[in-house]
Design a protein around this motif. Sequence first.
Motif, PDB file in Angstrom:
ATOM      1  N   GLY A 111      38.974 -40.215  26.587  1.00  0.00           N
ATOM      2  CA  GLY A 111      38.668 -41.316  27.486  1.00  0.00           C
ATOM      3  C   GLY A 111      38.733 -42.668  26.820  1.00  0.00           C
ATOM      4  O   GLY A 111      39.135 -43.660  27.423  1.00  0.00           O
TER       5      GLY A 111
ATOM      6  N   ALA B 211      39.152 -43.991  32.969  1.00  0.00           N
ATOM      7  CA  ALA B 211      38.960 -43.796  31.534  1.00  0.00           C
ATOM      8  C   ALA B 211      37.943 -44.810  31.021  1.00  0.00           C
ATOM      9  O   ALA B 211      38.007 -45.983  31.374  1.00  0.00           O
ATOM     10  CB  ALA B 211      40.280 -43.961  30.786  1.00  0.00           C
TER      11      ALA B 211
ATOM     12  N   LYS C 154      34.068 -41.401  30.066  1.00  0.00           N
ATOM     13  CA  LYS C 154      34.592 -40.845  31.315  1.00  0.00           C
ATOM     14  C   LYS C 154      36.097 -40.668  31.166  1.00  0.00           C
ATOM     15  O   LYS C 154      36.761 -41.472  30.506  1.00  0.00           O
ATOM     16  CB  LYS C 154      34.342 -41.774  32.501  1.00  0.00           C
ATOM     17  CG  LYS C 154      32.918 -41.855  32.960  1.00  0.00           C
ATOM     18  CD  LYS C 154      32.821 -42.695  34.219  1.00  0.00           C
ATOM     19  CE  LYS C 154      31.390 -42.723  34.723  1.00  0.00           C
ATOM     20  NZ  LYS C 154      31.301 -43.395  36.011  1.00  0.00           N
ATOM     21  N   LEU C 155      36.616 -39.651  31.819  1.00  0.00           N
ATOM     22  CA  LEU C 155      38.046 -39.422  31.834  1.00  0.00           C
ATOM     23  C   LEU C 155      38.389 -38.606  33.068  1.00  0.00           C
ATOM     24  O   LEU C 155      37.818 -37.539  33.280  1.00  0.00           O
ATOM     25  CB  LEU C 155      38.494 -38.684  30.571  1.00  0.00           C
ATOM     26  CG  LEU C 155      39.976 -38.372  30.431  1.00  0.00           C
ATOM     27  CD1 LEU C 155      40.809 -39.657  30.496  1.00  0.00           C
ATOM     28  CD2 LEU C 155      40.240 -37.641  29.129  1.00  0.00           C
TER      29      LEU C 155
END
Length: 175
Positions: A55, A93, A104-105
């Motif tokens: 991410g 991301a 986050k991704l």
Amino acid sequence: MKKIFIPFAILFATLTFAQTQTESQTQNIEQTTTSKTILPEGTLVKAALKNEIRGGKMQVGNQIEFILNQPLVIADQVVVPQGAKILGSVTEARASGVLGRKGKLAFDIEYLYLDNGQVVKLTGQSAKNLKSSAAVAVASAVVLTPLGLLIPGKGAKFEAGTVFDAYVAKDTELR
């Protein structure tokens, strides 16, 4: 009598041959139209990630490469071999941060590329939204030291070879 019979026999033979030709052509057309292979909507496609993704190193819109993990089989016939190219794109991301903020991704799996150049539209999404541990970091900082505020969060990543599910978006006639 022989004079009448010979032209009649020739006419009959010609009509029979023409009818046989027409029936043969009709059968060939039917075989051609029935031999079309359709990849049905909703067909499961197993996509394996080609490279590790993180991410913190990705941006929205980046392309992600996958390979087909299992061949696609219809009626006991392999229609797409294992190893076919699949592309997706990053939709979200974020790198991990201080105070335990986790990364986050998220991405979509979008297209399957066949050897003959045909492209099949896919649908599939995957996300790794890690919960933040900010409360733990703040509590640690109060109890221990102000350096506790610098506790990093966990980064969102997927290892190479991780397999994801995608599906054929609509009925697709294979050429």
